[in-house]
Design an enzyme around this catalytic site. Structure first.
Site, PDB file in Angstrom:
ATOM      1  N   GLU A   1       0.810  -1.218   0.000  1.00 38.81           N
ATOM      2  CA  GLU A   1       0.000   0.000   0.000  1.00 38.81           C
ATOM      3  C   GLU A   1       0.840   1.264   0.000  1.00 38.81           C
ATOM      4  OE1 GLU A   1      -0.818  -2.715   1.629  1.00 38.81           O
ATOM      5  OE2 GLU A   1      -2.931  -3.103   1.246  1.00 38.81           O
TER       6      GLU A   1
ATOM      7  N   HIS B   1      -9.890  -5.000  11.279  1.00 41.52           N
ATOM      8  CA  HIS B   1     -10.582  -4.815   9.994  1.00 41.52           C
ATOM      9  C   HIS B   1     -11.874  -4.007  10.117  1.00 41.52           C
ATOM     10  CE1 HIS B   1      -7.943  -8.050   8.539  1.00 41.52           C
ATOM     11  NE2 HIS B   1      -8.317  -7.745   7.327  1.00 41.52           N
TER      12      HIS B   1
END
Ligand SMILES: Cc1ncc(C[n+]2csc(CCOP(=O)(O)OP(=O)(O)O)c2C)c(N)n1
Lengths: 315, 330
Positions: free
Chosen positions: A47, A116
């Site tokens: 990322e 998450h």
């Protein structure tokens, strides 16, 4: 995205599983077939790398859209977003622009546990130089995304992870409807209390408002749609009418846009308030896995209902 | 020969336990008893079991979200593991973590991590402590091939190599990162080529034979324990199921999966056992013991009390009760 990509070949899309897999949530379905793998680019799990590549490409003329598989994975790219994307324009005294969109699903899904389940808006709204959008309806998602892609600044575009299944009318291509960044919507009119919200809790608030209507309380719902800039004018107009306000959001209560909205109201509509402003938020804990706990950590219909009754002194 | 047979039987039992645990977990998921993401380890059991056989109880183990197998191989009870999946209070993380976040430090299992890469540096941190305190322990970190492109891996490995930390980095290359074959995300096919840049030893081999896994990882563990620094190991393996329960796995053919199933580590071990003179009955008896254990674990999880709100709230911050050790004591 499809419509915008047809208009400008400078728009490229990059992220994990956006191409061959058609998107982890199928958001990018069909894009690879139409635009090819030069424009719809599958990345490794890196990322910080692909966020940085997007920013670098944007500095020199491309208009990249960077997809985070979920916003939870943007934290490894935080440095690139905060230190480079947000600052380059000012740091270079306006010589460099960073027209880039970072987008992906935001917030808790079901039982995906503490790493998450972040609603990330508080992190990103903190940063001058970034715009932050958090649409709740399909129509707003489309119009705001077009605005984000056409904007010359970095835009954080938060798509509610639990909202991908929501269906709704969207305008045709020819209409080219743009929803301006920084403009809230009055999603439901009412006279007794204002609910300010955005993203997934918008639907929780709508449901609570329907139930409250049954009890004779008519809520006005303001869907913020963007969180930076904040459309305080629309909020204030409503609060001046209803004199009561509840702010409903998923992110943690400590700091963030929820608190910012409350601050704006107390400063500019103090004389209109008949009750302290209340907030219904995600609880101040990392998200637990067990469903019996998670249900209550997220803002629930019942908690919204209770808060509205409280500001109306109806308990 | 008899000793080898007994050892191999024990390994088989450990692998079979993980396999059956996960098959039942998949059923629980289908029935809606288990939620969230469920990443199965089916097909990779030889690695968790072979690796754990080389470790001592106080060694440190770190794994990704695909963590059931490794935790159970380390000694986590199937009851506590299943209760965790069910989100129940006696779960190994008290229902707060779920499938991706098993934690069992009492058995040397320091967690399942949901964000790719970061835990490699954490494992290097455990190795740092081991070296600093001259513990003689080893830190072992498991991760997928998909993790080898991200900063967390690179920085953790760089520091482990620089400081010669007692660490073993085990890359479980199961061919796909979600829907992406490794060939599309890495400029080099052989991950162990990266070891040179980190100044560490490396090894690369097929993972379907538990005995080979044990021997090869064992060598790296010994190297780390004796002060020889870290090793980067790439083990070629395959996951038989989707990335998680929500992945139908359309990116690969059923032919390919069937082909790989011929090298199912359980099958391979069974054949080896037979050639060591093990009878059907002996294996069956062992399997029956495991069946009973797993049935018990499921029942335990079904009946266990739900996760608790007060535990969740109390566990946001640790208590502030640290006192310095007396002068001169560790
Ligand atoms: C930083 C980060 N980015 C993306 C993800 C989403 N994600 C979860 S698993 C996965 C694929 C990982 O593949 P690999 O490392 O090969 O391990 P495997 O799942 O095959 O065991 C991805 C992209 C994540 N968890 N963390």
């Amino acid at each position: 995205m499809l419509e915008e990509m047809r208009l400008d070949e400078n728009i490229v899309l990059m992220g994990e599983e956006v191409g061959y897999y058609q998107g982890a949530y199928k958001v990018t379905q069909g894009l690879l077939e139409e635009f090819g793998s030069d424009r719809v680019v599958d990345t490794p799990i890196a990322e910080a790398g692909f966020a940085g590549i997007g920013i670098g490409a944007a500095m020199v003329g491309l208009r990249p859209i960077i997809e985070f598989m979920t916003w939870n994975f943007s934290f490894v790219a935080f440095d690139q977003i905060v230190q480079n994307a947000a600052k380059l324009y000012q740091m270079s005294a306006g010589q460099l622009q960073v027209p880039i969109v970072f987008r992906g699903p935001n917030g808790a899904a079901k039982q995906v546990s503490s790493q998450h389940s972040h609603a990330v808006e508080a992190f990103y709204t903190h940063v001058p130089g970034l715009w932050v959008c958090a649409p709740a309806t399909p129509r707003d998602a489309k119009g705001l995304l077009k605005a984000a892609i056409r904007d010359n600044n970095p835009v954080i575009f938060l798509e509610g992870e639990t909202l991908y299944g929501i269906k709704g009318e969207v305008p045709e291509v020819e209409e080219d409807e743009i929803i301006p960044i920084g403009k809230a919507a009055v999603a439901r009119e009412g006279t007794d209390a204002t609910i300010v919200t955005w993203g997934s809790p918008y639907y929780t608030s709508l449901a609570a408002a329907e139930r409250l209507a049954g009890a004779g309380i008519e809520c006005e719902i303001i869907d913020m749609r963007s969180l930076r800039p904040l459309d305080m004018e629309t909020v204030l107009q409503s609060v001046r009418k209803t004199n009561r306000c509840v702010v409903v959001h998923e992110h943690w209560p400590y700091a963030g846009p929820g608190a910012e909205i409350v601050d704006g109201i107390q400063r500019d509509a103090m004389d209109h308030l008949d009750a302290p402003i209340l907030r219904v938020t995600g609880q101040d804990v990392p998200m637990p896995y067990a469903t019996n706990l998670e249900e209550n950590v997220l803002p629930t219909e019942a908690r919204v209902e209770e808060a509205v009754k409280q500001v109306c002194y109806r308990q | 020969m008899a000793a080898q047979k007994d050892t191999l039987l024990a390994r088989y039992k450990d692998m079979f336990r993980i396999r059956r645990f996960e098959e039942e977990a998949a059923r629980g998921y289908a029935k809606g008893k288990i939620g969230g993401f469920l990443h199965l380890y089916i097909g990779q059991e030889s690695i968790a079991v072979g690796a754990s056989a080389t470790l001592k109880p106080d060694d440190y183990v770190f794994q990704t979200y695909r963590d059931h197998g490794t935790a159970i191989a380390r000694g986590t009870s199937t009851r506590a593991a299943m209760a965790e999946l069910y989100g129940k209070d006696p779960g190994i993380s008290r229902g707060l973590g779920g499938s991706m976040h098993f934690f069992d430090p009492a058995n040397g299992f320091y967690g399942g991590y949901g964000i790719i890469g970061g835990h490699v540096a954490l494992a290097a941190g455990a190795a740092f402590k081991s070296k600093y305190k001259k513990e003689g322990t080893v830190s072992m970190c498991f991760f997928g091939e998909g993790a080898t492109n991200i900063g967390g891996f690179h920085e953790g490995a760089s520091l482990a190599g620089l400081w010669k930390l007692p660490m073993v980095l085990v890359c479980e290359n199961n061919t796909y990162a979600m829907g992406t074959p490794f060939s599309r995300t890495s400029p080099v096919e052989d991950i162990t080529k990266k070891a040179a840049g980190y100044g560490m030893a490396s090894d690369r081999f097929d993972g379907h034979d538990v005995q080979e896994v044990e021997a090869r990882i064992g060598a790296a563990v010994e190297l780390a324990r004796s002060g020889g620094g870290p090793t980067l190991i790439e083990i070629l393996t395959y996951r038989f199921r989707g990335h998680s329960m929500s992945d139908p796995g359309k990116y690969r053919t059923s032919q390919e999966v069937e082909e790989r199933k011929k090298r199912d580590p359980l099958k391979v071990t069974k054949t080896q056992l037979e050639s060591l003179g093990c009878s059907e009955d002996e294996i069956l008896a062992l399997e029956n013991q495991v069946e009973e254990e797993i049935a018990d674990a499921v029942q335990f999880a079904e009946e266990a009390p739900p996760a608790r709100h007060d535990v969740m709230e109390r566990s946001v911050y640790a208590p502030s009760n640290y006192v310095y050790p007396p002068v001169g004591q560790p």
